[in-house]
Structures are given as structure tokens and as C-alpha cells.
Write an enzyme that holds these catalytic residues in place. Structure first.
Site, PDB file in Angstrom:
ATOM      1  N   GLU A 434       0.825  -1.203   0.000  1.00 54.02           N
ATOM      2  CA  GLU A 434       0.000   0.000   0.000  1.00 54.02           C
ATOM      3  C   GLU A 434       0.867   1.264   0.000  1.00 54.02           C
ATOM      4  O   GLU A 434       1.978   1.268   0.542  1.00 54.02           O
ATOM      5  CB  GLU A 434      -0.916   0.012   1.229  1.00 54.02           C
ATOM      6  CG  GLU A 434      -1.873  -1.163   1.265  1.00 54.02           C
ATOM      7  CD  GLU A 434      -2.612  -1.278   2.578  1.00 54.02           C
ATOM      8  OE1 GLU A 434      -3.688  -1.902   2.598  1.00 54.02           O
ATOM      9  OE2 GLU A 434      -2.113  -0.761   3.598  1.00 54.02           O
ATOM     10  N   GLU A 630     -11.086  -4.546  -3.177  1.00 56.26           N
ATOM     11  CA  GLU A 630     -11.038  -5.893  -2.619  1.00 56.26           C
ATOM     12  C   GLU A 630     -11.636  -5.851  -1.233  1.00 56.26           C
ATOM     13  O   GLU A 630     -11.751  -4.781  -0.633  1.00 56.26           O
ATOM     14  CB  GLU A 630      -9.604  -6.424  -2.592  1.00 56.26           C
ATOM     15  CG  GLU A 630      -8.654  -5.576  -1.777  1.00 56.26           C
ATOM     16  CD  GLU A 630      -7.195  -5.954  -1.967  1.00 56.26           C
ATOM     17  OE1 GLU A 630      -6.474  -6.026  -0.948  1.00 56.26           O
ATOM     18  OE2 GLU A 630      -6.774  -6.180  -3.122  1.00 56.26           O
TER      19      GLU A 630
END
Length: 700
Positions: A434, A630
Site C-alpha cells: 500500500e 477488494e
């Protein structure tokens, strides 16, 4: 603290004594009543079992009253006083031990236990910390597959037996909503280490409050009466078996809505450290099953620590090539993640994949290549952004290393790009892949809902900070905040993040602007090279959902993670603009965050998942970038799937905007169990805009 704890324990013991006495009295009264009923039954019936006459009944009642009122008379005998005292002493001793255990867990283990907690609360907390899901009715099951544990793991037997119990006892998830938590991001799905989040029941919640029954599958009490095979048939089978669902608000009908592709993330350890495909035959069977329900493709991590493990620019793609060929033959598509971080240590990580060995060797002699906190603790999960342009990796900069890796991948698998098999490449930009600083590492003491710490104390970042301060004309600003608390602090406990704190002063604004700009610059630089390496293909970057302390003025947890997003500034619009510059999609990995608003632990942390979701989505859509997503939490039930669908395909969006694809985390044996898989098949159909039978609330 110890005095307060002793008072608490003392108060608990006094309350416990009262409870013990009440328990003993209740037992005595119950024995008394049972004795009366027994005497009455014997006296009301004659020796031959025939009911006596009415006049005789009156005499019997008088005898009964005399007998029961006489001390020590009748069939009932008072319990010996010594036995009562022994019972109270044993119970008092047991509860005193329990009180000490609870006090120690609260003080030293950071367990969120209520004041009148019992042993069930302790067991539940320990189970949640171990990664299990514990429902309010006590139902417990693994939140992820644990079948890949090493043979020497002492918990292996427990895992296998627990999985077997799960398949035998848990009601079908289409009948009973089971929403399990994160913790996501271990850090951010939070999936938080001392508890597991479970989404608030929606109006269409098929939960335990209204247990339904299934012919041949669910018996009385909600226990499953038929063992389920690994995989099974089609959705029509379960629709024929489900009966008697409670009438609640109807599900939304997604028939005719836009087609959203569904991908399934493969297990983390599908390729081992030797870059060999693990259990190819078993994986092929699972992929065929996914193909049979029209799943569009799979997502796979390509680990830097596996491919370039031994020496710089020596790449081994063997296991991935075999996997990609298998996927290609099944006519599935691929989403690939360039994973430049280590795996292990976060919630959901069931394998350990470190950074390349040669990088670790460099780190031992020069630990400043890693992110560093104020106390000098190094975080080896990924490389510091301070060396993006520093030639400290055997003559290469960090971004050159990333580019060489991506270019090697493109050359190795060029035919899969040309054939359109690889539909998207997600570029890892930080911890967990991330774009963020590793501000909340559990191994350094962070616990939810802590604000985290700034990660800018390696020599390369401090040099960048010094340069920025000198350019501003305030060289004494070349330092990190000294009043920003520690990893598990709350905003109001610090001078920097509290209301009207230093974060909004001249120095605070300078520091936070520099800190967040470093994050944007890193993403900009790496994505520019990714766009060059994967020209003509879709690339993406992943953002976390840091929702705790969102309702405070400073948004402290976001600030330490690199998102300059206090209440008076939009910290995500600049990131969205950077993604738009490179034509990159945004993977916002929190598809169901906005439905957690009513959780008590979120309210205590002044969290606002819904506000965060819509701020990020609005920033993305205003800059016209593609949004993919997701799930943040393990999901096998209809309630969880409905929440994901509502977020992926917003019903009230005036422009009809929706996510471009959805990736399900992840392929596990639990997903492949019959009931769970049938519910997943139903979810895929609705994602594709197909009609499904028997929507909740419709006439069946």
C-alpha cells in the site's frame, strides 16, 4: 494503577460473594420447591396410584402444610451448613483467581475486557488474537485458512479438528450471516489484534436472530445435520433446499446492473521460496471450479524476495511461468502484484517471505535503508523512500531496482500481455503493498486504535527534511515532532495531535506537508517507471482505509501514515491527481468499510469509515481515475456479500459510477466448502449483473 486495580479486584470479590450467596439461596429454594412438588405428588395419589376423593384431598393438603412447615420434617432436608460454606469458599477462591487473570490481561496484555468479564470473554479474546472469529453466540471458526502451517506447529492438530468441527456445526452461511473481521490490513483492517470487527447487521441480515432451516442440512438448534463435500453443484441446488427464511427487507436486485469482473486472490504461499509452484494438481482443480462459475480471473503476488532472492538482477520466474500457463489454458485472466515488501507479521499472513537476502545483507551494514521511528527502531518490511535516489543497493537506487524487476517481468511474460491474459499490474508502493508509511507496526507495540508514529528518522529522510527546512529559512525545523506521543497513544493525549495542537501551527504544517509530499513523490516516481515498463497495460496503486480518529480535527492516524488530511484539508485529492497523471487505477482495499459505522469499538475510536470511503471515492471520481477494490474482511455469507455489492455498485450515485473490478480475498479451503462456495457463486452472478433466484424478501 496497582491501587486502582486492587480496588477493582476487591469490588469484584465483594460482588462475587453476593452472587455466590444468591446462587446458594436459589439452589436451596429450588430444592425446596422440588421437595414440595414431590411430597404433593405422592400424597395426592393413593398407594394404587388412583386420585383420592375431594374430601380426602383437603386432609392431604393440611398434612402437607404441617409437614413442610415443620423444621427438618418431610422429604426435603435443608442443605448442611458446612457444605454451603465449602461451596462458597471454593467459588470465592475460583473467582479471585479469575479476577487476577483479568486484571493482568487488562494491564499488561491490552485486552479490551469488560469490568464483569468472565472466562468466556478471556477465551474469546485469546481466540480473536489468534486470528479466529468469535460470534456473539459463541460460534468460533478460523478467519482464514490455516492449513499451510508447518508440520511442527503445535496448533496444527487444533486447526484441522477445528476446521472439521466447522464443517459439521456451523449453519449454512446463506441462512445465518457470519461477518468476520481484520483486520485487515493487519494494521488497517485493522484488523485489529485484540479484537475482530464484525459488520453491523443490515436490514437484510440473515443472522442468528432469525434462524432459518434447510431441509437435509439444518436441524433443530441450527446444527448442520449433513457433512458437506469439498465442492458442489450449482446455485439451484441450494435454492431448492432453503425453506422458511424470515421475512425481512428485500435484497436489492442487481439484475441488469453493469458487469463488474470478479477476481480471486490466490494463496500467499502458492509459489515457494525456491520459486516452485506448490501443489499444482490441487491448484488446477480449484481453478477449474472457479472457472465453472464464471470467475473472470485470479490475482497473484510476484514477490521480490522470491524472484531476486540471491543476487542482484538474477531473476527466477519458473514457478510463476508454470502458474501463468495454467491460468492461460483455462482462459482465465490475471491481475499481478509487484510485491516489493516482505510477507509475514501482519494479520492474514500465513507464510514468511522476507526481502531478498542480498538486501538484508546491505541492511545489516547500513540499517538506514529501512524506515526508522523516533526511538531508532527499524522496520524491515520495505525500503525507506529516502533511498529512492540514493545509490546504496550495490550501485543502484531503490527505484532502479524496482524498475529492473518490473522490466524483467515484462520481458519474461510478454506473450501474456500481448494476448490480454494479464489485465492489470498493481505496483507495490509500501508496506502491505500500500502507498503509506509503516506507521502502525504491531511488532513495535502498536495496538488499535493507536495513532502510530512518524517514520522519518533514517539518515536519508532526515537529510531531505534538513534541505526542506533550509529552503524555508528555518533550519531549526529540521526535526520530527517531539510531542506526538507513541504508537498506541490517542490524539487528545498528545500536544501535537490534540484539538488546536501543534499539527496546525506553522511548524506542524511545514512538517506534515514535507512528510506527505515525500509519499506522493515516491508514488509518482515508481508509477512513472511502471508505466514505462508496462506500456499499454493497466497499472494500479493500492491505498489503505485508515478510518480511526477520522472524526477528530487532526485525523492523527492518517497523518502518521502520510495522508495530510486534517478536517480543514483534503489529503486525497493530490494523490488522486498523481494517479491520474500516470493513468493508474486506484485499488481502495476497503469494499465494506462504510457499513461498520455502528460498531462500539469504532465509536470509541471516533472512526468514520463511511466518511473516509466517500472522501476517497469522490477524490478518485473527480479526477476521472478507475477504481477497483477488494474485501477487507473474510466473507463467506450473504450479508457480507450484500454489503460489498452495495459499495461496488452504489444505488444512489447520480452518474451511475461503479467499481471497475473486484478482487475476493482469498482462495482457501474454507471458501471451497459446499455452502460457502454456493453463496460465492451467487455473489459472482450478481456482480456480473445476472438475475438470481429467490432474493430475500421476494415471494418464493
Amino acid at each position: 494503577m496497582s491501587a486502582d486495580m486492587q480496588k477493582l479486584i476487591g469490588a469484584n470479590e465483594e460482588d462475587d460473594e453476593e452472587e455466590i450467596e444468591m446462587d446458594v439461596k436459589e439452589e436451596d429454594n429450588e430444592d425446596h420447591e422440588n421437595g414440595q412438588k414431590h411430597i404433593a405428588a405422592q400424597m395426592m395419589l393413593g398407594a394404587d396410584g388412583v386420585m383420592p376423593s375431594t374430601s380426602h384431598q383437603f386432609q392431604i393438603q393440611q398434612q402437607l402444610q404441617e409437614q413442610v412447615s415443620t423444621p427438618g420434617g418431610g422429604a426435603w432436608r435443608s442443605r448442611p451448613l458446612e457444605e454451603k460454606e465449602r461451596t462458597k469458599l471454593r467459588e470465592r477462591h475460583r473467582r479471585a483467581i479469575t479476577a487476577r487473570i483479568l486484571a493482568g490481561l487488562r494491564k499488561h496484555g491490552n485486552y479490551n475486557l469488560r469490568v464483569r468479564a468472565d472466562i468466556n470473554d478471556v477465551i474469546a479474546a485469546l481466540a480473536r488474537e489468534a486470528g479466529w472469529v468469535v460470534l456473539s453466540d459463541g460460534t468460533t471458526f478460523p478467519s482464514r485458512s490455516q492449513g499451510s502451517r508447518p508440520a511442527g506447529d503445535s496448533s496444527a492438530g487444533l486447526t484441522s479438528s477445528s476446521s472439521q468441527m466447522l464443517s459439521q456445526q456451523v449453519p449454512p452461511t446463506s441462512l445465518q450471516g457470519v461477518s468476520s473481521g481484520y483486520c485487515a490490513s493487519v494494521e488497517y483492517n485493522a484488523c485489529h489484534m485484540k479484537g475482530v470487527f464484525m459488520p453491523t447487521p443490515a436490514p437484510y441480515d440473515l443472522s442468528s436472530s432469525g434462524h432459518s432451516q434447510s431441509s437435509g442440512m439444518v436441524g433443530n438448534g441450527g446444527e448442520q445435520t449433513e457433512s458437506l463435500p469439498l465442492i458442489a453443484g450449482s446455485m439451484e441446488v441450494i435454492n431448492e433446499q432453503i425453506i422458511g427464511l424470515p421475512p425481512k427487507l428485500p435484497e436489492r436486485d442487481f439484475a441488469g446492473t453493469p458487469y463488474v469482473p470478479v477476481y480471486v486472490m490466490l494463496p500467499l504461499g502458492v509459489v515457494n521460496m525456491k520459486c516452485e509452484l506448490v501443489d499444482p494438481d490441487g491448484l488446477l482443480k480449484q481453478l477449474r471450479v472457479l472457472k465453472s462459475i464464471n470467475v473472470d480471473g485470479v490475482m497473484i503476488d510476484c514477490w521480490w524476495g522470491i524472484v531476486e532472492a540471491d543476487a542482484p538482477q538474477e531473476y527466477n520466474w519458473n514457478g510463476y511461468r508454470r502458474l501463468f500457463k495454467m491460468v492461460h489454458e483455462l482462459k482465465l485472466k490475471l491481475q499481478v502484484v509487484m510485491s516489493f515488501h516482505e510477507c509475514g507479521g501482519n494479520v492474514g499472513d500465513d507464510v514468511c517471505i522476507p526481502l531478498p537476502h542480498w538486501v538484508a545483507e546491505i541492511g545489516r551494514s547500513n540499517p538506514d535503508i529501512f524506515f526508522t521511528d523516533r526511538e531508532g527502531r527499524r522496520n524491515t518490511e520495505c525500503l525507506s523512500w529516502g533511498i529512492d535516489k540514493e545509490r546504496v543497493l550495490r550501485g543502484r537506487t531503490a527505484v532502479e531496482v524496482y524498475f529492473d524487476f518490473m522490466r524483467s517481468f515484462r520481458v519474461e511474460f510478454n506473450e501474456f500481455f500481448e494476448d490480454g491474459i494479464i489485465s492489470m499490474v498493481e505496483v507495490g508502493l509500501g508496506p502491505c503493498g500500500e502507498l503509506r508509511y509503516p506507521s502502525c507496526p504491531v511488532k513495535h507495540g502498536w495496538r488499535y486504535p493507536g495513532i502510530g508514529e512518524f517514520q522519518c528518522y533514517d539518515q536519508y529522510m532526515l537529510k531531505s527534511l534538513m534541505k526542506a527546512a533550509e529552503m524555508r529559512g528555518h533550519s531549526f525545523w529540521a526535526r520530527g515532532p517531539d510531542n506526538a506521543g507513541s504508537y498506541s497513544s490517542h490524539p487528545h493525549e498528545t500536544g501535537f495531535f490534540c484539538d488546536e495542537g501543534d499539527y496546525d501551527g506553522y511548524y506542524g504544517r511545514f512538517f506534515l506537508n514535507w512528510y506527505s509530499q515525500l509519499l506522493i513523490n515516491h508514488g509518482d516516481l515508481v508509477l512513472s517507471l511502471a508505466k514505462l515498463a508496462f506500456e499499454g497495460s493497466c497499472i494500479a496503486a493500492k491505498l489503505p482505509g485508515i478510518h480511526w480518529w477520522y472524526k477528530t480535527s487532526s485525523h492523527a492516524a492518517e497523518l502518521t501514515a502520510g495522508f495530510y488530511n486534517p478536517c480543514n484539508r483534503d489529503g486525497y485529492i493530490a494523490i488522486a491527481a498523481m494517479l491520474h497523471k500516470h493513468g493508474a487505477a486506484l485499488n481502495f482495499a476497503r469494499a465494506e468499510l462504510q457499513f461498520l459505522e455502528q460498531r462500539e469499538d469504532l465509536q470509541e475510536a471516533l472512526a468514520n469509515p463511511q466518511g473516509l470511503v466517500w472522501q476517497v471515492l469522490n477524490a478518485a471520481w473527480e479526477t476521472c481515475i478507475t477504481v477497483v477494490s477488494e474485501n477487507a474482511f473474510v466473507c463467506h455469507d450473504r450479508v457480507g456479500y450484500n454489503k460489498i455489492l452495495e459499495n461496488v455498485k452504489p444505488v444512489n450515485d447520480p452518474d451511475g459510477r461503479h467499481f471497475s473490478s473486484f478482487t475476493y480475498l482469498r482462495l482457501t479451503p474454507l471458501l471451497m466448502e459446499r455452502q460457502n462456495f454456493m453463496e460465492f457463486e451467487r455473489f459472482v452472478k450478481r456482480m456480473h449483473g445476472e438475475a438470481v433466484l429467490y432474493l430475500q424478501g421476494s415471494q418464493w
